[in-house]
Scaffold this active site. Structure first.
Site, PDB file in Angstrom:
ATOM      1  N   SER A 258       0.845  -1.193   0.000  1.00 35.82           N
ATOM      2  CA  SER A 258       0.000   0.000   0.000  1.00 35.82           C
ATOM      3  C   SER A 258       0.877   1.239   0.000  1.00 35.82           C
ATOM      4  CB  SER A 258      -0.884   0.023   1.241  1.00 35.82           C
ATOM      5  OG  SER A 258      -0.095   0.206   2.401  1.00 35.82           O
ATOM      6  N   ASP A 259       0.374   2.305  -0.609  1.00 37.63           N
ATOM      7  CA  ASP A 259       0.994   3.597  -0.343  1.00 37.63           C
ATOM      8  C   ASP A 259       0.793   3.865   1.148  1.00 37.63           C
ATOM      9  OD1 ASP A 259       2.217   6.069  -0.504  1.00 37.63           O
ATOM     10  OD2 ASP A 259       1.217   6.616  -2.370  1.00 37.63           O
TER      11      ASP A 259
END
Ligand SMILES: *[C@@H]1O[C@H](CO)[C@@H](O)[C@H](O)[C@H]1NC(C)=O
Ligand SMILES: *[C@@H]1O[C@H](CO)[C@@H](O)[C@H](O)[C@H]1NC(C)=O
Length: 730
Positions: A258-259
């Site tokens: 994930s960012d």
């Protein structure tokens, strides 16, 4: 030496530079099967808690790196270190500040792109960083003012795809995991954490997914899902993009992280996300994996086989680049620069685009008196690293701002390098290091030439600089650069404008000053700014950069604006030059444009093709169906340096699909090369077109090569097409 022996020695040399134990083959390809065999064996020895630990970050600001996971001693798996960013190490003190991606794109030089990737990889490894968070294939740059466009390689997917692949192979060949980001349709900073992007399937494939396909083909270890939603579903929870597009269609075998804080639910595990970062939100409250993932597996919400797959993917990527043997310990502040500044200078220099050179005012030849103007000529008076994450535009501009930045180890500002050169030539130099217009006349009057520096800056939306909250508010130069140039040009008829910018600016007001004789588009040169500029201004090299985007006559000509609400990507395939071509809009300087101090003559076009029409087939390998990457047409041309000095040219191949295909952009970049040629010398360029290069995306059939006559244009820019050929596909 016989040819056979030489070939053998080359092979040995290629193998010798590969990191010990890496599953990277001599041709730059990677061996996921071998990496998976090791990863599967290792996962077999792990407890459920170990597996959860491998995929869960352990908190923001708690470890040595921007992303950290727990070590697993039973398999000698270290505390994994993930660190920004796409131009080198963020928060380091002993590293190189490499040029931003957009400058590498501007060189159109594969060797420099690859070397830049390799050196970044060597520095990351030297700091014990396992995963360096780059390169950037999204934003692609559909908005000319998009805040983070400069981190990537510009709005053409083919050029961006080549740059992604070169960077990734360079980095991973040095032993560091690359991370292709941000996946996907994250085209603006405004509302990036709430906006939903939706794009039709064809545009997704032909524009936004294209560079990621090249990244997967190049063996990228990891991909970062973005903050935005896609079709109303968070990118990091979106099965369609993570499972269907990335893993199934493109055959991606690494892991999706994930960012930072882009995960929203525990069940993102069932949508294709494999690692959460940083593991908790910034206030440390919402932990979605870790203990929550343990519960989700225990209650059957996430299948055990899925957790195995997640852990296997992360470990396979670690084995893939050879990090299981002798990897350095983590020390973000290690001294790792070596001679890497040579790459910075070369990319900064060869990415400089000469836009105008009236009366051959350049190169300079021992001027008696030179005037330098602008706050951007000198290093930031408060210090080159005085602004957190480069979040200010004071003094010379070398990069935009945000998480994709690095501290400068030193900064050679334009004035520093010009002063050194002037001293060597016996040139008198005068300086006005402000943007005030009232005092410049006295500085520039009587000088043989006046060099005026202007800038435009942008960055990531968590910092606002001079009322710019990430995306630029307009395409004007900052600090009233138009007025500054007008004042200089009114007082000196030999004015040279140097632009340091994150992306296009509108130059109309500047070009209408008759005193402006040259415009030098110096892009974002990072720490070697002044040295690179002097190399070009004084003709130590001919300028050879080409614009990686279009420079329009007005903001409105680009046809897209940053969205206030959700963005349905109504412009479809028509961004940058595809849009200008389609709408017949005359750009000020076209995509691919750049002047030289010499001239090049194009000739001898030959076209052959073995292509057949129809849909792509074959097994899915990294990047997609295997036959997409077969060469099915070849175009050769010759280029001669017909001028009087050495130079480098970038012949560009643009392809037009036959009329039988559904409506398509009038032409699309499908090949380029860069040739360095001595005066009078000629070279041959061979463009190999892959099946994918000839295809359009059909929603039901996938990639399809249409039948009919394909038109090939080769030229010095997208609007300076010198040679035409064609081939027929039955
Ligand atoms: C998003 O929705 C559009 C319009 O319905 C559709 O064409 C496209 O394929 C969808 N994309 C994804 C990734 O789901
Ligand atoms: C390049 O060609 C132009 C026009 O033919 C000519 O004016 C110019 O002098 C040439 N430049 C060089 C460096 O040969």
């Amino acid at each position: 030496m016989t040819a056979f022996l030489r070939a053998t020695l080359l092979l040995v040399a290629a193998v010798a530079v590969a990191p010990a134990n890496a599953e990277i083959m001599a041709d730059g390809g990677v061996d996921w099967d071998a990496a998976y065999a090791k990863a599967t064996a290792a996962v077999g020895k792990l407890s459920q808690q170990d597996k959860v630990n491998i995929v869960s970050g352990v908190g923001w600001n708690k470890g040595p790196c921007v992303g950290n996971t727990s070590p697993i001693s039973s398999i000698n798996y270290p505390q994994l270190c993930l660190q920004d960013g796409p131009l080198g190490i963020r928060y380091g003190t002993g590293n190189t500040a490499f040029t931003p991606g957009i400058q590498a794109a501007s060189t159109w030089d594969r060797a420099l792109m690859s070397q830049r990737g390799q050196f970044m990889g060597e520095e990351a490894k030297g700091c014990g960083v396992h995963v360096l968070l780059g390169p950037v294939g999204g934003p692609l740059g559909k908005h000319a003012n998009g805040g983070r466009n400069w981190e990537g390689f510009g709005p053409d997917p083919y050029l961006t795809g080549v740059a992604m692949a070169e960077t990734i192979q360079g980095m991973q060949g040095a032993g560091v995991q690359a991370c292709a980001k941000h996946f996907i349709l994250n085209e603006q900073e405004l509302n990036r954490e709430t906006i939903s992007s939706s794009v039709d399937d064809r545009t997704m494939h032909e524009l936004y997914l294209w560079p990621f396909a090249d990244a997967v083909k190049a063996g990228v270890a990891s991909v970062m899902c973005s903050y935005n939603k896609v079709n109303g579903t968070w990118a990091c929870e979106n099965k369609n993009i993570l499972n269907n597009l990335l893993k199934d269609e493109l055959g991606f075998r690494g892991y999706v992280m994930s960012d930072w804080n882009a995960q929203h639910t525990t069940s993102s595990a069932t949508s294709g996300m494999d690692m959460t970062m940083p593991g908790s939100d910034y206030s440390g409250k919402t932990i979605l994996w870790g203990p929550q993932l343990v519960s989700a597996v225990n209650n059957g919400q996430v299948a055990k086989t899925r957790l195995d797959d997640m852990a296997t993917r992360v470990l396979a990527a670690w084995y893939l680049v050879g990090q299981d043997k002798g990897y350095p310990g983590i020390n973000i502040k290690a001294s790792v620069q070596s001679t890497h500044k040579d790459n910075v200078r070369a990319v900064a220099r060869d990415g400089i685009v000469l836009l105008q050179n009236t009366g051959d005012i350049l190169p300079l030849s021992k001027p008696k008196k030179l005037a330098i103007v602008g706050s951007a000529a000198v290093v930031n008076p408060k210090g080159m690293n005085s602004c957190v994450d480069q979040g200010c535009n004071n003094g010379a501009l070398g990069m935009g701002w945000g998480s994709g930045t690095s501290s400068y180890p030193y900064f050679v500002a334009p004035y520093d390098a010009l002063k050194t050169r002037a001293a060597a030539d016996g040139t008198t130099i005068s300086l006005s290091s402000s943007d005030a217009t009232n005092s410049v006349a006295s500085t520039v009057q009587g000088a043989d030439a006046a060099i005026v520096f202007i800038t435009a800056d942008s960055g990531e939306g968590y910092i606002t600089v001079e009322r710019v909250a990430g995306d630029r508010n307009d395409l004007n130069p900052w600090h009233d650069g138009n007025a500054l140039v007008a004042a200089v040009a009114a007082a000196n008829p030999n004015t040279i404008v140097v632009v340091h910018s994150v992306g296009p600016i509108i130059l109309e007001n500047i070009l209408k000053n008759t005193g402006v004789k040259a415009v030098v588009w110096a892009g974002l040169p990072s720490q070697e700014s002044g040295n690179a500029l002097v190399d070009v201004l004084y003709g130590l090299v001919s300028p050879s950069g080409k614009l990686p985007y279009t420079i329009a006559k007005s903001d409105a000509d680009y046809g897209t604006t940053v969205s206030r609400g959700d963005d349905n990507f109504a412009e479809g395939l028509y961004i940058d030059y595809r849009h200008f071509d389609q709408k017949n809009i005359e750009p000020r300087f076209p995509f691919g444009f750049g002047l030289s101090y010499t001239n090049f003559t194009y000739g001898d076009i030959k076209v052959t093709s073995t292509a057949t029409s129809g849909a792509a087939s074959g097994a899915v390998g990294p990047g997609g169906k295997a036959d997409l990457f077969e060469n099915v047409a070849t175009v050769t041309i010759s280029v001669t340096n017909s001028g009087s000095v050495a130079g480098a040219e970038v012949p560009q191949l643009y392809l037009t699909l036959p009329s039988s295909s559904p409506a398509a952009p009038p032409k699309q970049l499908r090949g380029f090369d860069k040739l360095k040629l001595a005066p009078g010398a000629a070279g041959t360029v061979t463009f190999n077109l892959r099946r994918k290069d000839l295809s359009y995306w059909d929603v039901s059939k996938g990639w399809v090569v249409p039948s009919g006559t394909f038109t090939v244009n080769v030229g010095a820019s997208s609007r300076d097409l010198r040679l035409k050929g064609s081939f027929d596909v039955a």
